[in-house]
Design a protein around this motif. Sequence first.
Motif, PDB file in Angstrom:
ATOM      1  N   LYS A  89       2.345   1.807  -3.418  1.00  0.00           N
ATOM      2  CA  LYS A  89       1.358   2.352  -4.356  1.00  0.00           C
ATOM      3  C   LYS A  89       1.116   3.836  -4.111  1.00  0.00           C
ATOM      4  CE  LYS A  89      -1.027  -1.949  -5.354  1.00  0.00           C
ATOM      5  NZ  LYS A  89      -2.260  -2.737  -5.213  1.00  0.00           N
ATOM      6  N   ASN A  90       1.358   4.273  -2.870  1.00  0.00           N
ATOM      7  CA  ASN A  90       1.211   5.689  -2.533  1.00  0.00           C
ATOM      8  C   ASN A  90       2.542   6.434  -2.611  1.00  0.00           C
ATOM      9  OD1 ASN A  90      -1.539   5.488  -2.022  1.00  0.00           O
ATOM     10  ND2 ASN A  90      -1.207   4.862   0.089  1.00  0.00           N
TER      11      ASN A  90
ATOM     12  N   GLU B 126       0.837  -1.216   0.000  1.00  0.00           N
ATOM     13  CA  GLU B 126       0.000   0.000   0.000  1.00  0.00           C
ATOM     14  C   GLU B 126       0.864   1.256   0.000  1.00  0.00           C
ATOM     15  OE1 GLU B 126      -3.450   2.113  -0.314  1.00  0.00           O
ATOM     16  OE2 GLU B 126      -3.190  -0.055  -0.470  1.00  0.00           O
TER      17      GLU B 126
ATOM     18  N   SER C  31       0.466   8.187   3.922  1.00  0.00           N
ATOM     19  CA  SER C  31      -0.409   9.296   3.534  1.00  0.00           C
ATOM     20  C   SER C  31       0.389  10.584   3.510  1.00  0.00           C
ATOM     21  CB  SER C  31      -1.571   9.423   4.509  1.00  0.00           C
ATOM     22  OG  SER C  31      -2.299  10.593   4.234  1.00  0.00           O
ATOM     23  N   ASP C  32       0.117  11.413   2.535  1.00  0.00           N
ATOM     24  CA  ASP C  32       0.746  12.740   2.488  1.00  0.00           C
ATOM     25  C   ASP C  32      -0.139  13.788   3.140  1.00  0.00           C
ATOM     26  OD1 ASP C  32       3.073  11.946   1.254  1.00  0.00           O
ATOM     27  OD2 ASP C  32       2.313  12.287  -0.767  1.00  0.00           O
TER      28      ASP C  32
END
Length: 190
Positions: free
Chosen positions: A181-182, A178, A187-188
């Motif tokens: 993929k980011n 995950e 999380s940004d």
Amino acid sequence: MNKVLAFIMALLPLMAAAQFFTITPNGWKNAQDTSLDYVVIPMEGTQAELFKKAKTAVTATYKSAKDVMSFNEPDIINISGYTDCISEKHMGMLFVFGMRYTMQILFKDGKVRFNAPDAYNAEYVNGAKASYYSLTPGSTGMFGNTLYMFDKKGNLKKKDQKKQVEDYFNGLVAQIVEMMKNGGTVSDDW
């Protein structure tokens, strides 16, 4: 133990759809094809790009990545970690077993390969005496200090503990995938 539970709870949405590996009497296997001991995940990017994303993801996953990660850029990342991922109650007491493990991640253009975890025995130390938890088949004698997940014939004896171990390793793979993929982060949005 609380860290493990928090880690697993945070990854429940990912783990629900992600069953990469299963532990069998013959060792760790691909959950979809038990003739394989690895999982290949198609992913956009060149070998070098995928390596960089995975390295960032592994670094973000562990408190001290330099202590658990080694690599040969851009081909492979080795992870050597430790987790308290097996718990079992005996006579009203909770015993938590710690396990050392290694995993390898390999890269090619457009795909990432996760080799099955190399994790077979866990240990609980109480003073000078140690007890062990084996993921391989066996039988505990009358005075044995080893618990076995499978009996000598390969029949599953410890369903909850099997799930605990699989959830940990499948959650770890799911988290790395995950994050890759980011772009290598969870999380940004912070």
